[in-house]
Design an enzyme around this catalytic site. Structure first.
Site, mmCIF file in Angstrom:
data_model
loop_
_atom_site.group_PDB
_atom_site.id
_atom_site.type_symbol
_atom_site.label_atom_id
_atom_site.label_comp_id
_atom_site.label_asym_id
_atom_site.label_seq_id
_atom_site.Cartn_x
_atom_site.Cartn_y
_atom_site.Cartn_z
ATOM 1 N N TYR A 434 27.599 24.880 55.871
ATOM 2 C CA TYR A 434 28.641 23.937 55.420
ATOM 3 C C TYR A 434 29.090 22.971 56.515
ATOM 4 C CZ TYR A 434 32.419 27.457 56.665
ATOM 5 O OH TYR A 434 33.275 28.337 57.259
ATOM 6 N N GLU A 435 29.825 21.984 56.095
ATOM 7 C CA GLU A 435 30.266 20.906 56.996
ATOM 8 C C GLU A 435 29.059 20.186 57.600
ATOM 9 O OE1 GLU A 435 33.584 20.451 56.811
ATOM 10 O OE2 GLU A 435 33.175 18.580 57.862
ATOM 11 N N GLY A 436 28.017 20.012 56.765
ATOM 12 C CA GLY A 436 26.761 19.402 57.221
ATOM 13 C C GLY A 436 25.816 20.474 57.702
ATOM 14 N N GLN A 441 22.953 18.086 61.207
ATOM 15 C CA GLN A 441 23.536 17.928 62.536
ATOM 16 C C GLN A 441 22.471 17.415 63.511
ATOM 17 O OE1 GLN A 441 26.792 18.334 62.863
ATOM 18 N NE2 GLN A 441 26.984 19.173 60.800
#
Lengths: 591, 591
Positions: A434-436, A441
């Site tokens: 999650y969060e990319g 990344q």
């Protein structure tokens, strides 16, 4: 049942020996003397050990249940959340204008490590709220800030971030949720959002959803979306709660881990929303929070590894199995403790040297955010932008790997759910996604951050490494064990960056084929830098008569990382230099 | 819901192009022509796809339930087990004297891959039975064999292995279970065994437990234990089932994965047992099965990775997200499929090149077992003894890592239990632990197998590498892409072995500090050798007019492994050469 004790000494070492916070010129840092920060960490540690750690297994076991539109969090979460509010733990680094305590972000991050180690799922309710708070704080009107922020600082109301939809995850340009302008200036929001953490629950009076949606007139793709505030209960002019908004949880997901965190499908059915920030500039508003949110996930990566590590150490000390190859260590007992065995020791050192290095890296990152926000330091802002994907991607990959290693120390007992080691692994797994997702990344790092501002941030990073090595060249205690390995790693990273520059024009796939390797070599280089700096700080503290056992262990742990992990940069470089040919050789049909 | 199709082409390639089984002089191999083996794999594949794959999620979801002393397996397991028996899938490589089909072990292993990919937990009931069958076959009296084997070959009765106790896992010398001699020549077995796979269930009429216990007069520690046959129901002289024996399941464990496999606490309360093999020589009887059992677990490692990989590929082809950096690949659609992205491709190539390499390595290992058993080939026996910890340890570590990689391709959807990717990860995790945790495999390799017979097996391994490189030196298609990387890796492994020899006398901890690294570098070297051999075989098949797309993909996949994974040997060597100092630097109290 797993144990956890906050690593107060280690946190203090990072703040006061490595970052020397109280001597920093960053506004607000002068308050951070060792007595004050130590008291905060001790107190947070008590809450973590006594209140949150026991609830971790409960949350995993019970999960969150959706019944008649209401999500019930696990037994004890509600009381614990109340206690966190009353203890002031939700407002540490929030703006005093809205009831916050005004501490630096660094302190918020350090305390968040403690709570995430103890109970990652539980801590997400507050963490998400902090993210939404930051967005409204940065982009809201004065009226919006006055309406929402005080209640969010206290966590009487919690927050969410709504980005993902069934057909769009990484590629937010595919978003379909619509925002139709209404006569009163509000918008009617319609669409389905998925994977919404804390989307619905019973811990707060109200939930403030931040929702990305398409308003008319926006460009197609990602550039045309806007951000909206969509409260679960509309807020009356006097601040009291009004009508129930047309937003409901359609489902709570059954996930591999973080069962205590309610991950919801959210249905917006003409829900009333209020534009946050500029129309069609929703992504810009999101991006301003990205560094903080991603740093927070990178922090979860090593925080869960820390908790798993503590339990691996406890088991390795207690479990008697086999005899030390160098002679019985526990001759009176039926066998020696696991910790005598070199391969167990190797695993514990892997874990310890990663966690302590990652803690330093993350808190240095938080310090850069403070320098950016509190001093307007553009160089610090550029540096943290460069390093954010590394903190997030590298640390969550390695944090998971280390949780697996901690579980392995427990042997078969680690596979039994009641012992709690499995939960660390299952919980840690989500941080890679999650969060990319970590591949994103790596793409952000190689495809965007390396080229940022003509490559200035990455050049500054290399220059910083070089300067540290040069400045300390005369120190024989650092030279062989720390500076030479760091120099080698730095050269490898630079060679990889040069390789990307050389091939990028000819073959756009080349850099991207090496992106994950580059993310990891950057991660190793950053932890190497942190360990070199910590070794220097530890020697200085030793010279000043500090705690010998602690400081010598710190140096030995650093030596371990430099000799056994930092050399991985060479392997990553070798892979990167093979380019895209081998990676892209097969036609898609050949898989 | 995950999909699975047996990789028949790849299995056939290993058997017929790599191992050239039908030209082998091993007794029984002449039957293995491509038509026959292909038909077996196709048929097994149908069973796997149609019957076992759909039950995999059911098993995970329902688990096994203990009620009133009876363990209920998940819905559908009973009917499927019956179908496996009726299809003859339980008896492939068993002795025809007891109703088996007499096929080589290689065929049993290859088919076991297919069933393990489809449903690892389900396949364990038969797998454990096969292990117990082998022990009785090797060490039982004629009467014991006649009594138990026919029913175990058909899986009307299943088998178990009882080693672990609460206080003893790896260190079996701490064992407490007692065997008291009775007047009739039997023994009364009393004690508690834990982690007993298939210890109690409803799939078979009887369960034949093989139990390690201490009989009077045995030496203390591991050397004094004996092995006993303890049937759940005693068997009457006419073969019918008699009295219920005093062995009961006290608990079914709630585990991280393989929920469909009933992992039991078994209580022996004066249960009637019959000595199997010689008194006080129980470990010797166990060790004769060890290579086979550990190879079976190494096989699970890549089998689960294969299933996860197939689902990662399917998702990467179907999920539309983002655009290829080289230009739209799917201009008519809203976005390109994930498989266009280099970092996704890298992950799929990691998975593919590991799984195919591991398949070759494992089946070569099975072939060595056949050469040992069917030809009495001592060199083959020595080689598989050396390589068994590598097959088990390396392949389960990497198999898990690859299952995690496959899950990652699914992004957030991979974390949702209903999509099945989490199950692959949770199931694969146990293979790193059971049948000797991977740290124990590394210890076995470095502490025991390297020194076996004065180091002859490892010297033979190096000589084999060298000979292959030399023999093919004139082939320009192999030289740069395959032979040179293999030579480099081989040198690294030899340097590590020399390092161990040099330091072993001075510091017993040194070799053990590098044991896991050595296990992994051996694993890479073995997969490198397999890929070099497969490339050679693929070129030969291409020259002979074989399936171009398949064979070129095989070579490209091998090239990927050689260029991106084999170089890891250098990192492992660098770590090993740091010795024990950094690993053992901290006093135990400093963790």
């Amino acid at each position: 049942m797993p144990v956890y004790a906050a690593p107060v000494k280690d946190l203090q070492f990072v703040l006061h020996n490595l970052l020397e916070v109280s001597q920093s010129e960053v506004p607000g840092y002068h308050e951070l003397d060792a007595g004050f920060t130590g008291a905060v960490f001790e107190e947070a540690g008590k809450v973590a050990t006594d209140l949150l750690t026991p609830l971790n297994a409960v949350g995993d076991h019970e999960g969150c249940v959706l019944e008649n539109g209401v999500v019930r969090t696990p037994t004890g979460f509600k009381a614990a959340f109340k206690a966190m509010q009353e203890g002031g733990w939700t407002s540490l680094d929030c703006d005093p204008d809205y009831g916050g305590q005004g501490l630096p972000y660094l302190m918020g991050a350090a305390v968040s490590e403690i709570f995430s180690s103890a109970n990652m799922a539980f801590n997400m309710y507050q963490g998400l709220t902090h993210g939404a708070y930051s967005a409204i704080h940065a982009h809201g009107t004065e009226a919006q800030k006055a309406t929402y922020l005080p209640k969010m600082v206290s966590c009487d109301w919690t927050g969410t971030m709504n980005l993902t939809e069934p057909q769009c995850g990484t590629d937010l340009g595919l978003m379909r949720t619509k925002a139709e302008p209404q006569a009163d200036g509000s918008y009617a929001i319609t669409g389905t959002k998925i994977f919404i953490s804390a989307g619905e629950h019973d811990l707060a009076e109200n939930i403030i959803h931040l929702v990305l949606a398409r308003a008319p007139g926006g460009a197609p793709g990602i550039r045309g979306v806007s951000l909206f505030i969509v409260p679960k209960f509309l807020v009356n002019p006097d601040g009291s709660l009004g009508a129930r908004n047309k937003v409901t949880a359609g489902k709570v997901e059954h996930k591999m881990g973080i069962h205590g965190s309610a991950t919801c499908v959210m249905n917006y059915d003409g829900a009333t929303g209020f534009l946050l920030g500029d129309l069609h500039k929703g992504m810009r508003a999101m991006f301003t929070m990205m560094n903080e949110a991603r740093l927070g996930v990178g922090l979860q990566g090593y925080a869960v590894a820390e908790a798993a590590f503590q339990n691996a150490v406890a088991y390795a000390r207690e479990r008697l199995q086999g005899r030390a190859v160098t002679g019985d260590a526990n001759p009176a007992g039926p066998a020696d403790p696991l910790i005598v065995h070199p391969d167990i020791r190797r695993s514990l050192m892997d874990q310890k040297s990663f966690v302590e290095g990652a803690r330093a890296f993350t808190l240095w990152g938080a310090h850069l955010i403070d320098r950016s926000r509190r001093q307007g330091d553009a160089a610090a802002e550029a540096m943290i932008s460069l390093l954010t994907p590394v903190i997030k991607g590298f640390q969550t990959d390695k944090g998971f790997e280390m949780a697996v290693a901690a579980q392995q120390v427990w042997g078969g007992h680690g596979y039994i759910e009641a012992n709690g080691m499995s939960q660390f692994v299952r919980d840690a797994r989500i941080a890679m996604i999650y969060e990319g997702a970590n591949g994103v990344q790596a793409l952000d790092l190689v495809g965007r951050k390396l080229a940022l501002d003509g490559g200035k941030p990455v050049m500054a990073f290399f220059a910083m490494m070089k300067a540290f090595i040069k400045d300390n060249d005369g120190d024989p205690r650092l030279k062989a064990d720390f500076l030479l390995p760091l120099k080698k790693a730095s050269k490898d990273v630079q060679a990889a960056a040069m390789h990307f520059l050389g091939t990028a024009a000819k073959d756009p796939n080349a850099a991207l084929s090496g992106s994950t390797d580059f993310l990891h070599m950057m991660g190793h280089a950053c932890l190497g830098l942190m360990w070199a700096r910590m070794a220097k700080a530890a020697y200085a503290a030793l010279d000043a008569g500090g705690d010998t056992a602690f400081l010598e262990a710190k140096i030995a742990t650093g030596r371990y990382y430099m000799s056994r992990h930092l050399p991985a940069t060479a392997l990553h470089l070798a892979r990167i230099e093979t380019g895209a040919a081998a990676v892209m050789a097969l036609p898609a049909a050949a898989f």
